[in-house]
Design a protein around this motif. Sequence first.
Motif, PDB file in Angstrom:
ATOM      1  N   TYR A  25       0.848  -1.192   0.000  1.00 22.57           N
ATOM      2  CA  TYR A  25       0.000   0.000   0.000  1.00 22.57           C
ATOM      3  C   TYR A  25       0.881   1.238   0.000  1.00 22.57           C
ATOM      4  CZ  TYR A  25      -3.709  -3.239   1.197  1.00 22.57           C
ATOM      5  OH  TYR A  25      -4.584  -4.288   1.195  1.00 22.57           O
ATOM      6  N   GLU A  26       0.455   2.210  -0.783  1.00 23.57           N
ATOM      7  CA  GLU A  26       1.165   3.469  -0.858  1.00 23.57           C
ATOM      8  C   GLU A  26       0.637   4.372   0.238  1.00 23.57           C
ATOM      9  OE1 GLU A  26       0.244   5.902  -4.372  1.00 23.57           O
ATOM     10  OE2 GLU A  26       2.374   5.690  -4.854  1.00 23.57           O
ATOM     11  N   GLY A  27       1.519   5.046   0.928  1.00 21.93           N
ATOM     12  CA  GLY A  27       1.083   5.984   1.952  1.00 21.93           C
ATOM     13  C   GLY A  27       1.173   7.406   1.434  1.00 21.93           C
ATOM     14  N   GLU A  28       0.845   8.335   2.316  1.00 22.01           N
ATOM     15  CA  GLU A  28       1.013   9.736   1.961  1.00 22.01           C
ATOM     16  C   GLU A  28       2.480  10.085   2.156  1.00 22.01           C
ATOM     17  OE1 GLU A  28      -1.512  11.697   4.713  1.00 22.01           O
ATOM     18  OE2 GLU A  28      -3.296  10.618   4.050  1.00 22.01           O
ATOM     19  N   MET A  29       3.000  10.968   1.321  1.00 27.35           N
ATOM     20  CA  MET A  29       4.371  11.419   1.512  1.00 27.35           C
ATOM     21  C   MET A  29       4.373  12.499   2.580  1.00 27.35           C
ATOM     22  SD  MET A  29       6.325   9.555  -0.120  1.00 27.35           S
ATOM     23  CE  MET A  29       7.862  10.435   0.108  1.00 27.35           C
ATOM     24  N   ILE A  30       5.205  12.320   3.587  1.00 25.18           N
ATOM     25  CA  ILE A  30       5.311  13.312   4.655  1.00 25.18           C
ATOM     26  C   ILE A  30       6.414  14.285   4.264  1.00 25.18           C
ATOM     27  CG2 ILE A  30       5.929  13.673   7.066  1.00 25.18           C
ATOM     28  CD1 ILE A  30       4.693  10.938   7.651  1.00 25.18           C
ATOM     29  N   PRO A  31       6.082  15.579   4.152  1.00 19.64           N
ATOM     30  CA  PRO A  31       7.120  16.536   3.760  1.00 19.64           C
ATOM     31  C   PRO A  31       8.189  16.657   4.842  1.00 19.64           C
ATOM     32  CG  PRO A  31       5.078  17.670   4.343  1.00 19.64           C
ATOM     33  CD  PRO A  31       4.785  16.212   4.397  1.00 19.64           C
ATOM     34  N   VAL A  32       9.416  16.794   4.402  1.00 22.15           N
ATOM     35  CA  VAL A  32      10.533  16.954   5.338  1.00 22.15           C
ATOM     36  C   VAL A  32      11.358  18.152   4.890  1.00 22.15           C
ATOM     37  CG1 VAL A  32      10.698  14.535   6.034  1.00 22.15           C
ATOM     38  CG2 VAL A  32      11.897  15.320   3.989  1.00 22.15           C
ATOM     39  N   LYS A  33      12.318  18.506   5.709  1.00 17.73           N
ATOM     40  CA  LYS A  33      13.199  19.614   5.351  1.00 17.73           C
ATOM     41  C   LYS A  33      14.011  19.250   4.117  1.00 17.73           C
ATOM     42  CE  LYS A  33      13.878  21.030  10.152  1.00 17.73           C
ATOM     43  NZ  LYS A  33      14.363  20.056  11.148  1.00 17.73           N
ATOM     44  N   GLN A  34      14.359  20.255   3.345  1.00 16.82           N
ATOM     45  CA  GLN A  34      15.138  20.021   2.130  1.00 16.82           C
ATOM     46  C   GLN A  34      16.430  19.296   2.493  1.00 16.82           C
ATOM     47  OE1 GLN A  34      15.679  23.537  -0.207  1.00 16.82           O
ATOM     48  NE2 GLN A  34      16.899  22.484  -1.761  1.00 16.82           N
ATOM     49  N   GLY A  35      16.761  18.291   1.677  1.00 19.70           N
ATOM     50  CA  GLY A  35      17.983  17.533   1.906  1.00 19.70           C
ATOM     51  C   GLY A  35      17.811  16.347   2.839  1.00 19.70           C
ATOM     52  N   GLU A  36      16.632  16.218   3.445  1.00 16.37           N
ATOM     53  CA  GLU A  36      16.392  15.066   4.322  1.00 16.37           C
ATOM     54  C   GLU A  36      15.671  13.968   3.553  1.00 16.37           C
ATOM     55  OE1 GLU A  36      14.319  15.942   7.915  1.00 16.37           O
ATOM     56  OE2 GLU A  36      15.853  17.319   8.658  1.00 16.37           O
ATOM     57  N   MET A  37      15.895  12.735   3.979  1.00 17.45           N
ATOM     58  CA  MET A  37      15.180  11.612   3.383  1.00 17.45           C
ATOM     59  C   MET A  37      13.704  11.733   3.721  1.00 17.45           C
ATOM     60  SD  MET A  37      17.085   9.016   1.967  1.00 17.45           S
ATOM     61  CE  MET A  37      16.339   7.469   2.446  1.00 17.45           C
ATOM     62  N   PRO A  38      12.804  11.579   2.722  1.00 13.32           N
ATOM     63  CA  PRO A  38      11.385  11.589   3.060  1.00 13.32           C
ATOM     64  C   PRO A  38      11.038  10.392   3.938  1.00 13.32           C
ATOM     65  CG  PRO A  38      11.710  10.983   0.773  1.00 13.32           C
ATOM     66  CD  PRO A  38      13.055  11.374   1.309  1.00 13.32           C
ATOM     67  N   ILE A  39      10.070  10.595   4.802  1.00 15.93           N
ATOM     68  CA  ILE A  39       9.663   9.523   5.715  1.00 15.93           C
ATOM     69  C   ILE A  39       8.663   8.630   4.974  1.00 15.93           C
ATOM     70  CG2 ILE A  39       8.489   9.000   7.877  1.00 15.93           C
ATOM     71  CD1 ILE A  39       9.439  11.916   8.730  1.00 15.93           C
ATOM     72  N   PRO A  40       8.976   7.341   4.828  1.00 12.03           N
ATOM     73  CA  PRO A  40       8.028   6.468   4.124  1.00 12.03           C
ATOM     74  C   PRO A  40       6.805   6.215   4.991  1.00 12.03           C
ATOM     75  CG  PRO A  40       9.861   5.182   4.963  1.00 12.03           C
ATOM     76  CD  PRO A  40      10.153   6.629   5.311  1.00 12.03           C
ATOM     77  N   THR A  41       5.637   6.210   4.369  1.00 15.59           N
ATOM     78  CA  THR A  41       4.407   5.958   5.123  1.00 15.59           C
ATOM     79  C   THR A  41       3.596   4.836   4.494  1.00 15.59           C
ATOM     80  OG1 THR A  41       3.210   7.625   3.866  1.00 15.59           O
ATOM     81  CG2 THR A  41       4.270   8.350   5.906  1.00 15.59           C
ATOM     82  N   GLY A  42       4.209   4.087   3.595  1.00 16.32           N
ATOM     83  CA  GLY A  42       3.512   2.946   3.005  1.00 16.32           C
ATOM     84  C   GLY A  42       3.407   1.813   4.009  1.00 16.32           C
ATOM     85  N   SER A  43       2.764   0.745   3.588  1.00 10.08           N
ATOM     86  CA  SER A  43       2.641  -0.422   4.455  1.00 10.08           C
ATOM     87  C   SER A  43       2.513  -1.664   3.589  1.00 10.08           C
ATOM     88  CB  SER A  43       1.432  -0.296   5.381  1.00 10.08           C
ATOM     89  OG  SER A  43       0.242  -0.250   4.619  1.00 10.08           O
ATOM     90  N   VAL A  44       2.635  -2.810   4.244  1.00 15.81           N
ATOM     91  CA  VAL A  44       2.455  -4.076   3.551  1.00 15.81           C
ATOM     92  C   VAL A  44       1.592  -4.978   4.418  1.00 15.81           C
ATOM     93  CG1 VAL A  44       4.561  -5.195   4.479  1.00 15.81           C
ATOM     94  CG2 VAL A  44       3.636  -5.915   2.258  1.00 15.81           C
ATOM     95  N   LYS A  45       0.687  -5.701   3.777  1.00 15.37           N
ATOM     96  CA  LYS A  45      -0.067  -6.744   4.478  1.00 15.37           C
ATOM     97  C   LYS A  45       0.532  -8.067   4.038  1.00 15.37           C
ATOM     98  CE  LYS A  45      -4.376  -8.920   5.536  1.00 15.37           C
ATOM     99  NZ  LYS A  45      -5.700  -9.325   5.135  1.00 15.37           N
ATOM    100  N   LEU A  46       0.988  -8.852   4.996  1.00 16.33           N
ATOM    101  CA  LEU A  46       1.587 -10.149   4.710  1.00 16.33           C
ATOM    102  C   LEU A  46       0.662 -11.258   5.176  1.00 16.33           C
ATOM    103  CD1 LEU A  46       5.185  -9.494   6.094  1.00 16.33           C
ATOM    104  CD2 LEU A  46       4.364  -9.177   3.741  1.00 16.33           C
ATOM    105  N   VAL A  47       0.464 -12.255   4.317  1.00 17.45           N
ATOM    106  CA  VAL A  47      -0.205 -13.489   4.729  1.00 17.45           C
ATOM    107  C   VAL A  47       0.819 -14.594   4.503  1.00 17.45           C
ATOM    108  CG1 VAL A  47      -2.130 -15.057   4.381  1.00 17.45           C
ATOM    109  CG2 VAL A  47      -2.473 -12.585   4.098  1.00 17.45           C
TER     110      VAL A  47
END
Length: 100
Positions: A25-47
Amino acid sequence: SSTSLQINNFIFTCDNNKSIDATFYEGEMIPVKQGEMPIPTGSVKLVLSDGRSFNLPQTISASGARYANSDESIVFWNKGTTAFITENGIETFSNCNAQI
């Protein structure tokens, strides 16, 4: 409320006749300060082939995608068409390859 969009589903077959059904699943992109790695907000459902299932949020990783629960006891690593799972630091699903 955040809405997550399903972006992919793969069945990974692993050593010892194990398998992982992973829905990403794709999450929303959380804005960060310029030059910082964006914080991933996706997820995975595992069976898992042993009947267990987990919803894991994406965490920061240097390469590939890493998903883990809050205490890091379950970690799902995915890079390209390969994946593996560690549980409490021990690899329990190994050499997993997506069936494409």
